[in-house]
Design a protein around this motif. Structure first.
Motif, PDB file in Angstrom:
ATOM      1  N   PHE A  39       1.083  -0.597  -0.310  1.00 36.41           N
ATOM      2  CA  PHE A  39      -0.171  -0.041  -0.251  1.00 36.41           C
ATOM      3  C   PHE A  39       1.052   1.138   0.084  1.00 36.41           C
ATOM      4  CE2 PHE A  39       0.745  -1.095   3.911  1.00 36.41           C
ATOM      5  CZ  PHE A  39       0.785  -0.583   5.017  1.00 36.41           C
ATOM      6  N   ILE A  40       0.041   2.381  -0.559  1.00 39.40           N
ATOM      7  CA  ILE A  40       0.430   4.209  -0.490  1.00 39.40           C
ATOM      8  C   ILE A  40       0.119   4.273   1.338  1.00 39.40           C
ATOM      9  CG2 ILE A  40       1.222   5.771  -1.123  1.00 39.40           C
ATOM     10  CD1 ILE A  40      -0.293   4.309  -3.889  1.00 39.40           C
ATOM     11  N   GLN A  41       2.068   4.382   1.536  1.00 40.45           N
ATOM     12  CA  GLN A  41       1.921   5.059   2.762  1.00 40.45           C
ATOM     13  C   GLN A  41       1.486   6.454   3.655  1.00 40.45           C
ATOM     14  OE1 GLN A  41       2.522   3.189   6.239  1.00 40.45           O
ATOM     15  NE2 GLN A  41       2.481   5.443   7.731  1.00 40.45           N
ATOM     16  N   GLY A  42       0.243   6.547   3.941  1.00 42.37           N
ATOM     17  CA  GLY A  42       0.077   7.874   4.070  1.00 42.37           C
ATOM     18  C   GLY A  42      -1.484   7.802   3.551  1.00 42.37           C
ATOM     19  N   GLN A  43      -2.305   7.111   3.414  1.00 42.46           N
ATOM     20  CA  GLN A  43      -3.062   7.378   2.260  1.00 42.46           C
ATOM     21  C   GLN A  43      -4.254   6.776   2.583  1.00 42.46           C
ATOM     22  OE1 GLN A  43      -2.326   7.021  -2.064  1.00 42.46           O
ATOM     23  NE2 GLN A  43      -1.304   8.899  -2.203  1.00 42.46           N
ATOM     24  N   GLY A  44      -4.491   6.202   3.893  1.00 38.68           N
ATOM     25  CA  GLY A  44      -5.430   5.706   4.870  1.00 38.68           C
ATOM     26  C   GLY A  44      -6.331   4.373   4.160  1.00 38.68           C
ATOM     27  N   HIS A  45      -4.789   3.288   3.740  1.00 38.94           N
ATOM     28  CA  HIS A  45      -5.570   2.347   3.416  1.00 38.94           C
ATOM     29  C   HIS A  45      -5.175   1.027   3.811  1.00 38.94           C
ATOM     30  CE1 HIS A  45      -4.972   3.723  -1.094  1.00 38.94           C
ATOM     31  NE2 HIS A  45      -4.136   4.360  -0.804  1.00 38.94           N
ATOM     32  N   ILE A  46      -4.757   1.313   5.273  1.00 40.26           N
ATOM     33  CA  ILE A  46      -4.450   0.197   6.315  1.00 40.26           C
ATOM     34  C   ILE A  46      -5.148   0.800   7.457  1.00 40.26           C
ATOM     35  CG2 ILE A  46      -2.855  -0.907   5.083  1.00 40.26           C
ATOM     36  CD1 ILE A  46      -1.616  -0.173   7.013  1.00 40.26           C
ATOM     37  N   ILE A  47      -5.627   0.494   8.538  1.00 38.61           N
ATOM     38  CA  ILE A  47      -6.466   0.937   9.798  1.00 38.61           C
ATOM     39  C   ILE A  47      -5.611   2.231  10.374  1.00 38.61           C
ATOM     40  CG2 ILE A  47      -7.814  -0.801   9.836  1.00 38.61           C
ATOM     41  CD1 ILE A  47      -6.195  -1.491  12.349  1.00 38.61           C
ATOM     42  N   PRO A  48      -6.199   3.259  10.415  1.00 38.25           N
ATOM     43  CA  PRO A  48      -5.306   4.422  11.052  1.00 38.25           C
ATOM     44  C   PRO A  48      -4.335   3.506  11.800  1.00 38.25           C
ATOM     45  CG  PRO A  48      -7.600   4.824  11.074  1.00 38.25           C
ATOM     46  CD  PRO A  48      -7.005   3.237  10.187  1.00 38.25           C
ATOM     47  N   GLY A  49      -4.430   2.773  12.470  1.00 35.56           N
ATOM     48  CA  GLY A  49      -3.973   3.030  14.660  1.00 35.56           C
ATOM     49  C   GLY A  49      -2.551   1.929  13.687  1.00 35.56           C
ATOM     50  N   LEU A  50      -2.679   1.263  12.909  1.00 32.12           N
ATOM     51  CA  LEU A  50      -1.383   0.677  12.587  1.00 32.12           C
ATOM     52  C   LEU A  50      -0.478   1.246  11.235  1.00 32.12           C
ATOM     53  CD1 LEU A  50       0.492  -2.513  12.195  1.00 32.12           C
ATOM     54  CD2 LEU A  50      -1.113  -2.838  10.349  1.00 32.12           C
ATOM     55  N   GLU A  51      -1.143   2.447  10.146  1.00 30.44           N
ATOM     56  CA  GLU A  51      -0.219   3.046   9.450  1.00 30.44           C
ATOM     57  C   GLU A  51       0.712   4.054  10.398  1.00 30.44           C
ATOM     58  OE1 GLU A  51      -2.759   5.270   7.122  1.00 30.44           O
ATOM     59  OE2 GLU A  51      -1.150   4.952   5.293  1.00 30.44           O
ATOM     60  N   ALA A  52      -0.253   4.692  11.610  1.00 32.54           N
ATOM     61  CA  ALA A  52       0.572   5.438  12.207  1.00 32.54           C
ATOM     62  C   ALA A  52       1.877   5.441  12.815  1.00 32.54           C
ATOM     63  CB  ALA A  52      -0.222   6.009  13.342  1.00 32.54           C
ATOM     64  N   GLU A  53       1.802   2.987  12.899  1.00 29.36           N
ATOM     65  CA  GLU A  53       3.196   3.243  13.543  1.00 29.36           C
ATOM     66  C   GLU A  53       4.240   2.422  12.927  1.00 29.36           C
ATOM     67  OE1 GLU A  53       3.556   2.967  17.048  1.00 29.36           O
ATOM     68  OE2 GLU A  53       1.523   4.352  17.239  1.00 29.36           O
ATOM     69  N   LEU A  54       3.503   2.451  11.815  1.00 31.36           N
ATOM     70  CA  LEU A  54       5.097   1.892  11.151  1.00 31.36           C
ATOM     71  C   LEU A  54       5.952   3.206  10.200  1.00 31.36           C
ATOM     72  CD1 LEU A  54       2.609   0.220   8.117  1.00 31.36           C
ATOM     73  CD2 LEU A  54       3.724  -0.677   9.832  1.00 31.36           C
ATOM     74  N   TYR A  55       5.352   4.302  10.025  1.00 28.89           N
ATOM     75  CA  TYR A  55       6.414   5.500  10.651  1.00 28.89           C
ATOM     76  C   TYR A  55       8.031   5.501  10.567  1.00 28.89           C
ATOM     77  CZ  TYR A  55       2.890   7.977   8.279  1.00 28.89           C
ATOM     78  OH  TYR A  55       1.793   9.186   7.668  1.00 28.89           O
ATOM     79  N   GLY A  56       9.552   5.261  10.182  1.00 30.43           N
ATOM     80  CA  GLY A  56       9.986   5.187  10.057  1.00 30.43           C
ATOM     81  C   GLY A  56      10.441   3.354  10.232  1.00 30.43           C
ATOM     82  N   MET A  57      10.179   3.177  10.199  1.00 32.86           N
ATOM     83  CA  MET A  57      10.597   1.411  10.504  1.00 32.86           C
ATOM     84  C   MET A  57      11.515   1.223   9.050  1.00 32.86           C
ATOM     85  SD  MET A  57       7.623  -0.911  11.197  1.00 32.86           S
ATOM     86  CE  MET A  57       8.717  -2.216  11.402  1.00 32.86           C
ATOM     87  N   GLN A  58      12.610   0.913   9.162  1.00 30.24           N
ATOM     88  CA  GLN A  58      13.200   0.310   7.753  1.00 30.24           C
ATOM     89  C   GLN A  58      12.779  -1.974   7.276  1.00 30.24           C
ATOM     90  OE1 GLN A  58      17.425   0.986   8.310  1.00 30.24           O
ATOM     91  NE2 GLN A  58      16.641   1.591  10.584  1.00 30.24           N
ATOM     92  N   VAL A  59      13.408  -1.994   6.162  1.00 29.34           N
ATOM     93  CA  VAL A  59      13.099  -3.026   5.672  1.00 29.34           C
ATOM     94  C   VAL A  59      13.666  -3.943   5.965  1.00 29.34           C
ATOM     95  CG1 VAL A  59      13.872  -4.933   3.422  1.00 29.34           C
ATOM     96  CG2 VAL A  59      12.898  -2.703   2.978  1.00 29.34           C
ATOM     97  N   GLY A  60      13.041  -5.305   7.097  1.00 23.96           N
ATOM     98  CA  GLY A  60      13.982  -6.122   7.640  1.00 23.96           C
ATOM     99  C   GLY A  60      13.094  -5.829   9.253  1.00 23.96           C
ATOM    100  N   GLU A  61      12.655  -5.060   9.546  1.00 22.78           N
ATOM    101  CA  GLU A  61      12.238  -4.505  10.540  1.00 22.78           C
ATOM    102  C   GLU A  61      11.299  -4.994  10.950  1.00 22.78           C
ATOM    103  OE1 GLU A  61      13.034  -0.349  11.582  1.00 22.78           O
ATOM    104  OE2 GLU A  61      12.400  -0.189  13.266  1.00 22.78           O
ATOM    105  N   THR A  62      10.950  -5.636  12.391  1.00 25.35           N
ATOM    106  CA  THR A  62       9.410  -6.103  12.903  1.00 25.35           C
ATOM    107  C   THR A  62       9.402  -5.586  13.726  1.00 25.35           C
ATOM    108  OG1 THR A  62      10.613  -7.048  13.922  1.00 25.35           O
ATOM    109  CG2 THR A  62      10.366  -8.285  12.612  1.00 25.35           C
ATOM    110  N   ARG A  63       7.738  -5.185  14.252  1.00 27.83           N
ATOM    111  CA  ARG A  63       7.363  -4.481  15.773  1.00 27.83           C
ATOM    112  C   ARG A  63       5.908  -5.238  15.757  1.00 27.83           C
ATOM    113  NH1 ARG A  63       7.362   1.846  14.675  1.00 27.83           N
ATOM    114  NH2 ARG A  63       9.542   1.680  14.385  1.00 27.83           N
ATOM    115  N   GLN A  64       5.506  -5.617  16.621  1.00 25.65           N
ATOM    116  CA  GLN A  64       4.573  -5.594  17.604  1.00 25.65           C
ATOM    117  C   GLN A  64       3.908  -4.156  17.596  1.00 25.65           C
ATOM    118  OE1 GLN A  64       3.094  -7.784  20.923  1.00 25.65           O
ATOM    119  NE2 GLN A  64       2.648  -8.977  20.267  1.00 25.65           N
ATOM    120  N   VAL A  65       2.696  -3.641  17.442  1.00 22.64           N
ATOM    121  CA  VAL A  65       1.696  -3.137  17.160  1.00 22.64           C
ATOM    122  C   VAL A  65       0.081  -2.626  17.704  1.00 22.64           C
ATOM    123  CG1 VAL A  65       0.596  -1.078  15.750  1.00 22.64           C
ATOM    124  CG2 VAL A  65       2.528  -1.960  15.744  1.00 22.64           C
TER     125      VAL A  65
END
Ligand code: ZN
Length: 164
Positions: A39-65
């Motif tokens: 998806f394109i980040q910042g356009q509301g294609h995924i649920i807002p609470g998840l999208e907001a937590e993805l900023y700044g992540m890099q390829v290979g990085e994992t996160r629990q949200v």
């Protein structure tokens, strides 16, 4: 770090994810049969609470949200319970408790409805999203990242698989 190495607006993001609700895994991408979502980040294609937590992540990085219901599918709407008559259902469809079916909205969208009660000829139906009122727990892994093309930004969607 290169400017295009972290997630920000107008980048095409690919993630693998696993979704846990109330301790149970209810959805996931799977390297064998389900492609990562894209998806394109910042356009509301995924649920807002998840999208907001993805900023700044890099390829290979994992996160629990953890996403509270309000930032996911919203709370349970008490007005989303309606009563239908058996006659409202097509003859081929015999409403049963727990049955999920599609209903057409006046604007042409379809939504999933669930039968929650039957009394005589009256059928109680819940139109809430199945995940309304639920807190969600995502385990995400970033597997792809690149700037969106001008055309993709113009269209508001990703073109990776030959879409236009
Ligand atoms: Zn397009």
């Amino acid at each position: 770090m290169a400017e295009d190495a972290v997630i920000k607006d107008e980048m095409v993001v690919q993630i693998e994810y696993q979704l846990t609700v109330e301790g149970e895994v209810i959805d996931s991408t799977d390297p064998e049969d389900r492609e990562p979502i894209e998806f394109i980040q910042g356009q509301g294609h995924i649920i807002p609470g998840l999208e907001a937590e993805l900023y700044g992540m890099q390829v290979g990085e994992t996160r629990q949200v953890a996403v509270e219901a309000a930032q996911a599918y919203g709370g349970v709407d008490p007005e989303a319970y309606i009563t239908l008559q058996r006659d409202d259902f097509p003859e081929s469809m015999d409403p049963e408790l727990g049955m999920v079916f599609e209903m057409n909205e006046p604007d042409g969208d379809t939504l999933l409805a669930r039968v929650i009660g039957i009394e005589g000829d009256e059928v109680e139906v819940d139109l809430n999203h199945p995940l309304a009122g639920k807190d969600l727990l995502f385990d995400v892994k970033v597997v792809g990242l690149r700037p969106a093309t001008d055309e993709e930004l113009d269209h508001g969607h990703v073109h990776s698989h030959g879409e236009h």
